[in-house]
Design an enzyme around this catalytic site. Structure first.
Site, PDB file in Angstrom:
ATOM      1  N   HIS A 111      -2.552   1.054 -11.651  1.00 35.68           N
ATOM      2  CA  HIS A 111      -2.243   0.710 -10.433  1.00 35.68           C
ATOM      3  C   HIS A 111      -1.565   1.904  -9.255  1.00 35.68           C
ATOM      4  O   HIS A 111      -2.012   3.302  -9.781  1.00 35.68           O
ATOM      5  CB  HIS A 111      -0.999  -0.034 -10.344  1.00 35.68           C
ATOM      6  CG  HIS A 111       0.210   0.247  -9.282  1.00 35.68           C
ATOM      7  ND1 HIS A 111       0.728   0.195  -8.475  1.00 35.68           N
ATOM      8  CD2 HIS A 111       0.737  -1.211  -8.380  1.00 35.68           C
ATOM      9  CE1 HIS A 111       1.646   0.267  -7.032  1.00 35.68           C
ATOM     10  NE2 HIS A 111       1.186  -1.472  -7.512  1.00 35.68           N
ATOM     11  N   GLU A 150      -5.604  -3.112  -2.605  1.00 36.67           N
ATOM     12  CA  GLU A 150      -4.543  -2.185  -2.138  1.00 36.67           C
ATOM     13  C   GLU A 150      -5.317  -0.941  -1.974  1.00 36.67           C
ATOM     14  O   GLU A 150      -4.462  -0.032  -2.701  1.00 36.67           O
ATOM     15  CB  GLU A 150      -3.212  -2.275  -3.363  1.00 36.67           C
ATOM     16  CG  GLU A 150      -3.275  -3.449  -3.893  1.00 36.67           C
ATOM     17  CD  GLU A 150      -2.217  -3.223  -5.309  1.00 36.67           C
ATOM     18  OE1 GLU A 150      -0.819  -4.262  -4.652  1.00 36.67           O
ATOM     19  OE2 GLU A 150      -1.526  -2.568  -5.037  1.00 36.67           O
ATOM     20  N   ILE A 199       0.714   0.396   1.053  1.00 32.91           N
ATOM     21  CA  ILE A 199       1.221  -0.061   0.496  1.00 32.91           C
ATOM     22  C   ILE A 199       3.037   0.343   1.120  1.00 32.91           C
ATOM     23  O   ILE A 199       3.158   1.742   1.188  1.00 32.91           O
ATOM     24  CB  ILE A 199       1.043   1.016  -1.296  1.00 32.91           C
ATOM     25  CG1 ILE A 199      -0.220   0.051  -1.968  1.00 32.91           C
ATOM     26  CG2 ILE A 199       2.597   0.025  -2.041  1.00 32.91           C
ATOM     27  CD1 ILE A 199      -0.877   1.005  -2.586  1.00 32.91           C
ATOM     28  N   ALA A 226       5.389  -6.406  -3.451  1.00 39.24           N
ATOM     29  CA  ALA A 226       6.211  -5.972  -4.715  1.00 39.24           C
ATOM     30  C   ALA A 226       7.871  -5.282  -3.112  1.00 39.24           C
ATOM     31  O   ALA A 226       8.769  -6.599  -3.335  1.00 39.24           O
ATOM     32  CB  ALA A 226       6.186  -4.506  -4.328  1.00 39.24           C
TER      33      ALA A 226
END
Ligand code: G3P
Length: 226
Positions: A95, A143, A148, A204
């Site tokens: 991640h 991503e 993000i 998220a």
């Protein structure tokens, strides 16, 4: 373990509101929406809550990160075998907030596969996506780090990186699933992600920070059907 596609994968990160009791509450809302709609919703609660959440809900539960160390005398680490024993069905790898070396990514994909755990490898650009796809994880999740936690979905801010990633990965493997994430907030973003060729989204804050998590989840999964 294979995750049903297309999927909405919700990473709880270490947000306080998604930890402990909060993790369980959000997991139950995800489970309820998945069962009412038939949608594939996968969750990644904080590591400390993995076993509790995995034993409490019937939807797939993943680790957010695992360490490429042997099981046994490796205090403070979390191994593939630990995750498996806690009831997780897979793991995020690499991640953006927990980057790994390429050799570690490879080892974790292999060990996860041997243990029957699914792997979702996060990537930041097309070159890294291609490298990771060659290792045949279950999914690559593109991503862009700068998006993000923001308010603009990658599918709006940079649809080209999503479609180019899909195309680059398809040239390497037909079996690696592709997800996209960063700033995904609603059903339109999910529908656009699928239109760009992905098998779903990884998000998220759109869920964790929402006041009405059920409404947001229902909206998100509506995008899987359009
Ligand atoms: O793992 C999901 C992630 O990094 C995207 O976060 O808050 O932009 O949905 P967010």
């Amino acid at each position: 373990m294979s995750l049903r596609k297309p999927a909405v994968v919700v990473n709880f990160k270490t947000y306080p509101e998604a930890s402990g009791k909060g993790a369980l509450e959000i997991a139950r809302v995800c489970e309820q929406v998945a069962s009412e709609t038939g949608a594939s919703i996968v969750i990644a609660p904080p590591m400390m809550d993995l076993a509790l959440v995995a034993s409490s809900v019937k939807i797939p539960v993943m680790a957010q990160h695992l360490d490429s160390v042997p099981s046994g005398a490796t205090t403070g680490h979390v191994t593939v075998e630990n995750a498996k024993a806690s009831g997780a069905v897979g793991t995020l790898i690499n991640h953006s907030e927990r980057r790994l070396k390429i050799a570690e990514i490879h080892e974790l994909i292999d060990r996860s596969r041997s243990a029957g755990l699914a792997s979702i490898v996060c990537t930041n650009n097309i070159a890294v996506s291609r490298a990771c796809a060659a290792m045949e994880p279950d999914f690559v999740a593109i991503e862009p780090p700068e998006l993000i936690g923001g308010d603009v979905s990658v599918t709006t801010a940079n649809p080209k990186i999503v479609s180019d990633t899909v195309q680059s990965i398809r040239a390497i493997s037909m079996s690696v699933g592709v997800l996209c994430g960063a700033g995904v907030k609603n059903g339109r973003d999910v529908a656009k992600a699928l239109e760009l060729g992905t098998n779903g989204v990884l998000l998220a804050s759109g869920v964790v920070k929402a006041k009405d998590k059920r409404a947001v989840l229902l909206d998100l999964v509506s995008g899987l059907r359009t």
